[in-house]
Design an enzyme around this catalytic site. Structure first.
Site, PDB file in Angstrom:
ATOM      1  N   CYS A 164       0.838  -1.211   0.000  1.00 23.73           N
ATOM      2  CA  CYS A 164       0.000   0.000   0.000  1.00 23.73           C
ATOM      3  C   CYS A 164       0.868   1.254   0.000  1.00 23.73           C
ATOM      4  O   CYS A 164       0.895   1.991  -0.977  1.00 23.73           O
ATOM      5  CB  CYS A 164      -0.904   0.015   1.234  1.00 23.73           C
ATOM      6  SG  CYS A 164      -2.156  -1.254   1.189  1.00 23.73           S
TER       7      CYS A 164
HETATM    8  N1  LIG Z   1      -3.320  -5.643   2.169  1.00 26.23           N
HETATM    9  C1  LIG Z   1      -3.743  -4.553   2.779  1.00 26.23           C
HETATM   10  O1  LIG Z   1      -3.451  -4.338   3.949  1.00 26.23           O
HETATM   11  C2  LIG Z   1      -4.619  -3.528   2.057  1.00 26.23           C
HETATM   12  C3  LIG Z   1      -5.210  -2.516   2.820  1.00 26.23           C
HETATM   13  C4  LIG Z   1      -6.048  -1.595   2.198  1.00 26.23           C
HETATM   14  C5  LIG Z   1      -6.258  -1.686   0.828  1.00 26.23           C
HETATM   15  N2  LIG Z   1      -5.667  -2.660   0.080  1.00 26.23           N
HETATM   16  C6  LIG Z   1      -5.965  -2.706  -1.345  1.00 26.23           C
HETATM   17  O2  LIG Z   1      -6.887  -3.764  -1.577  1.00 26.23           O
HETATM   18  C7  LIG Z   1      -6.642  -4.377  -2.839  1.00 26.23           C
HETATM   19  C8  LIG Z   1      -6.394  -5.861  -2.674  1.00 26.23           C
HETATM   20  O3  LIG Z   1      -5.245  -6.036  -1.868  1.00 26.23           O
HETATM   21  P1  LIG Z   1      -4.904  -7.396  -1.125  1.00 26.23           P
HETATM   22  O4  LIG Z   1      -3.807  -7.094  -0.158  1.00 26.23           O
HETATM   23  O5  LIG Z   1      -6.141  -8.051  -0.630  1.00 26.23           O
HETATM   24  O6  LIG Z   1      -4.333  -8.244  -2.358  1.00 26.23           O
HETATM   25  P2  LIG Z   1      -4.028  -9.808  -2.383  1.00 26.23           P
HETATM   26  O7  LIG Z   1      -2.983 -10.015  -3.417  1.00 26.23           O
HETATM   27  O8  LIG Z   1      -3.807 -10.319  -0.992  1.00 26.23           O
HETATM   28  O9  LIG Z   1      -5.401 -10.445  -2.889  1.00 26.23           O
HETATM   29  C9  LIG Z   1      -5.932 -10.224  -4.149  1.00 26.23           C
HETATM   30  C10 LIG Z   1      -6.688 -11.485  -4.564  1.00 26.23           C
HETATM   31  O10 LIG Z   1      -7.289 -11.220  -5.822  1.00 26.23           O
HETATM   32  C11 LIG Z   1      -7.181 -12.363  -6.633  1.00 26.23           C
HETATM   33  N3  LIG Z   1      -7.311 -11.949  -8.017  1.00 26.23           N
HETATM   34  C12 LIG Z   1      -6.409 -11.369  -8.831  1.00 26.23           C
HETATM   35  N4  LIG Z   1      -6.938 -11.100 -10.028  1.00 26.23           N
HETATM   36  C13 LIG Z   1      -8.229 -11.528  -9.965  1.00 26.23           C
HETATM   37  C14 LIG Z   1      -9.290 -11.523 -10.887  1.00 26.23           C
HETATM   38  N5  LIG Z   1      -9.138 -11.028 -12.130  1.00 26.23           N
HETATM   39  N6  LIG Z   1     -10.466 -12.042 -10.499  1.00 26.23           N
HETATM   40  C15 LIG Z   1     -10.621 -12.538  -9.264  1.00 26.23           C
HETATM   41  N7  LIG Z   1      -9.656 -12.568  -8.334  1.00 26.23           N
HETATM   42  C16 LIG Z   1      -8.462 -12.069  -8.687  1.00 26.23           C
HETATM   43  C17 LIG Z   1      -5.838 -12.953  -6.271  1.00 26.23           C
HETATM   44  O11 LIG Z   1      -5.764 -14.321  -6.587  1.00 26.23           O
HETATM   45  C18 LIG Z   1      -5.807 -12.704  -4.748  1.00 26.23           C
HETATM   46  O12 LIG Z   1      -6.363 -13.787  -4.031  1.00 26.23           O
HETATM   47  C19 LIG Z   1      -5.490  -3.608  -3.443  1.00 26.23           C
HETATM   48  O13 LIG Z   1      -5.988  -2.566  -4.213  1.00 26.23           O
HETATM   49  C20 LIG Z   1      -4.796  -3.017  -2.221  1.00 26.23           C
HETATM   50  O14 LIG Z   1      -4.073  -1.856  -2.543  1.00 26.23           O
HETATM   51  C21 LIG Z   1      -4.855  -3.601   0.681  1.00 26.23           C
END
Ligand SMILES: NC(=O)c1ccc[n+]([C@@H]2O[C@H](COP(=O)([O-])OP(=O)(O)OC[C@H]3O[C@@H](n4cnc5c(N)ncnc54)[C@H](O)[C@@H]3O)[C@@H](O)[C@H]2O)c1
Length: 428
Positions: free
Chosen positions: A260
């Site tokens: 992030c």
């Molecule tokens: N990790 C954090 O602490 C956090 C906090 C706030 C916001 N975010 C934001 O949230 C979003 C997701 O982050 P995350 O940490 O959960 O990511 P992550 O990589 O842990 O999870 C994303 C998931 O999406 C799946 N995926 C990818 N492409 C896909 C598709 N086309 N269709 C369906 N599933 C698909 C992946 O297999 C994975 O399981 C990002 O934009 C991130 O910036 C993350």
């Protein structure tokens, strides 16, 4: 009520659990069949999420997972929680969001609500995602389906931060979209903060992360200045934070990690160019934060030098691979940069992290894939010339470390308050 949550990672999985525990039936969708199988078997792949919770929600029928996008037709509301990284030119890569939009559009139920949760620049929801959804469904947003943006505020590893109790900012494409989204989140989250548009909600999330990036850069820079003056930044922060107003503590470290804070601010930088604007604070903060590993490596060299040892050929243990304490997430971790810099200068580098027993393949540091954490015992730890504390996991016995390790460079103030010979511990 039945909803679908797409992308079952660090954001989507806790969100699914919170909705399921609030009585909503949740269908989790992910392209990763391994994750889907694990969840349907009642298992967890995220350390701070208990398998028992997933198993219980599975048994009661409140939560199930699938790779089949056509099943979004069963859902009244859909939340998209897929990655939004930077590409190799450090520009926003919203291809995962748009790909998801293309996959769900043909299967949308009339009147369904689609909410984007992934962090992104203002305009993604009401421009790019809307167009993809309209093209794929043949419908109009605001008329045939609803559209909103609501940023996630997940803080992995922070026990006090629960999806239910963290206020949720929501912006809608139309007032009716906003109303639907407020109703939806009201089922699972205590406090909803409605804002006037998707763009305001998108911009809110970026402000929050830019605020952190800039303030971390500030203390990182002050650390170097105070270090030169023989003043301990950690002691300064402890004293400053006794001020009951107008101050919020941020802590220095070996560089930024996670996916992030090092990434999201540059979503705004890129979009700002379209409006002929520069984001100087963001650029400067990025520059300072990404230069921290070089400083740490110089401190490692200085510490070894004090014992008449060169960095070249020394055995160095990097303690903590995860980007922050008590989590198993090592994406974008500065530990990788430290390991790269140290080995480029001839050091033999190993790591210890109980939460990352083996290094997974990463795009930026593929050469470390497959490397295993060393074991935590006296013989192993004392065999290293120097231990570099990169992440201060709470489960590590720093007293033992103080006794076993011949030399320590501490980027997290983890050795504070322990009785260790002062020449043994170098802060960095
Ligand atoms: N990790 C954090 O602490 C956090 C906090 C706030 C916001 N975010 C934001 O949230 C979003 C997701 O982050 P995350 O940490 O959960 O990511 P992550 O990589 O842990 O999870 C994303 C998931 O999406 C799946 N995926 C990818 N492409 C896909 C598709 N086309 N269709 C369906 N599933 C698909 C992946 O297999 C994975 O399981 C990002 O934009 C991130 O910036 C993350």
């Amino acid at each position: 009520m039945k909803i679908a949550i797409i992308g079952l990672g660090y954001v989507g999985l806790p969100l699914s659990i919170q909705f399921a525990q609030s009585g909503v039936t949740v269908l989790g969708i992910d392209i990763d069949a391994r994750k889907v199988k694990l969840l349907n078997d009642g298992q967890s792949y995220i350390r701070h999420i208990e398998a028992a919770v997933i198993a219980e929600l599975g048994q009661t029928g409140k939560f199930s997972a699938s790779t089949d996008f056509s099943r979004v037709s069963e859902a009244e509301a859909l939340m998209i929680c897929v990655p939004t990284p930077l590409n190799k030119n450090r520009e926003p890569d919203i291809s995962y969001v748009l790909e998801t939009g293309r996959s769900i559009a043909p299967h949308l139920a009339r009147g369904a609500l689609v909410v984007l949760e992934s962090t992104t620049y203002p305009g993604t929801t009401d421009e790019e995602l809307r167009l993809v959804l309209e093209e794929g469904s043949g419908w109009k947003a605001g008329l045939d389906f609803h559209l909103a943006f609501s940023p996630e505020r997940e803080d992995p590893g922070n026990d006090k931060s629960k999806v239910k109790s963290v206020p949720k900012v929501v912006g809608g494409y139309t007032p009716a979209c906003l109303e639907r989204a407020v109703q939806l989140y009201g089922r699972a989250v205590d406090t909803i903060v409605p804002v006037s548009s998707c763009r305001v909600a998108e911009a809110t999330k970026l402000l929050e992360n830019i605020f952190r990036s800039v303030n971390i850069a500030l203390v990182n820079e002050l650390k170097l200045v105070y270090e030169a003056m023989g003043i301990d930044i950690w002691e300064v922060i402890e004293a400053a934070k006794t001020k009951p107003f107008g101050f919020m503590p941020f802590y220095p470290g070996p560089g930024l990690g996670g996916h992030c804070i090092p990434i999201d601010p540059f979503y705004l930088t890129w979009k700002a160019r379209e409006y002929g604007r520069n984001t100087r604070f963001i650029e400067l903060a990025g520059e300072i934060n990404t230069s921290m590993p070089q400083h740490v490596v110089q401190r490692v060299a200085d510490a070894l030098n004090s014992q008449r040892k060169p960095l070249n050929g020394s055995r160095i243990l990097v303690l903590g691979l995860a980007y922050k304490p008590n989590v198993d997430d090592e994406r974008e971790s500065p530990s990788y940069v430290l390991m790269d810099l140290l080995s480029e200068r001839g050091a033999a580098v190993e790591y210890y992290d109980p939460y990352v027993p083996t290094i997974n393949p990463t795009r930026e540091h593929p050469h470390w894939a497959g490397k295993k954490s060393v074991t935590w015992d006296k013989e192993t730890i004392e065999s290293f010339d120097l231990t570099l504390i990169a992440t201060n996991h709470a489960c590590i016995n720093y007293e033992d470390l103080g006794i076993w390790a011949p030399l320590i460079v501490d980027t997290r103030n983890a050795m504070a308050g322990l009785k260790v010979r002062s020449a043994k511990v170098w802060k960095a």
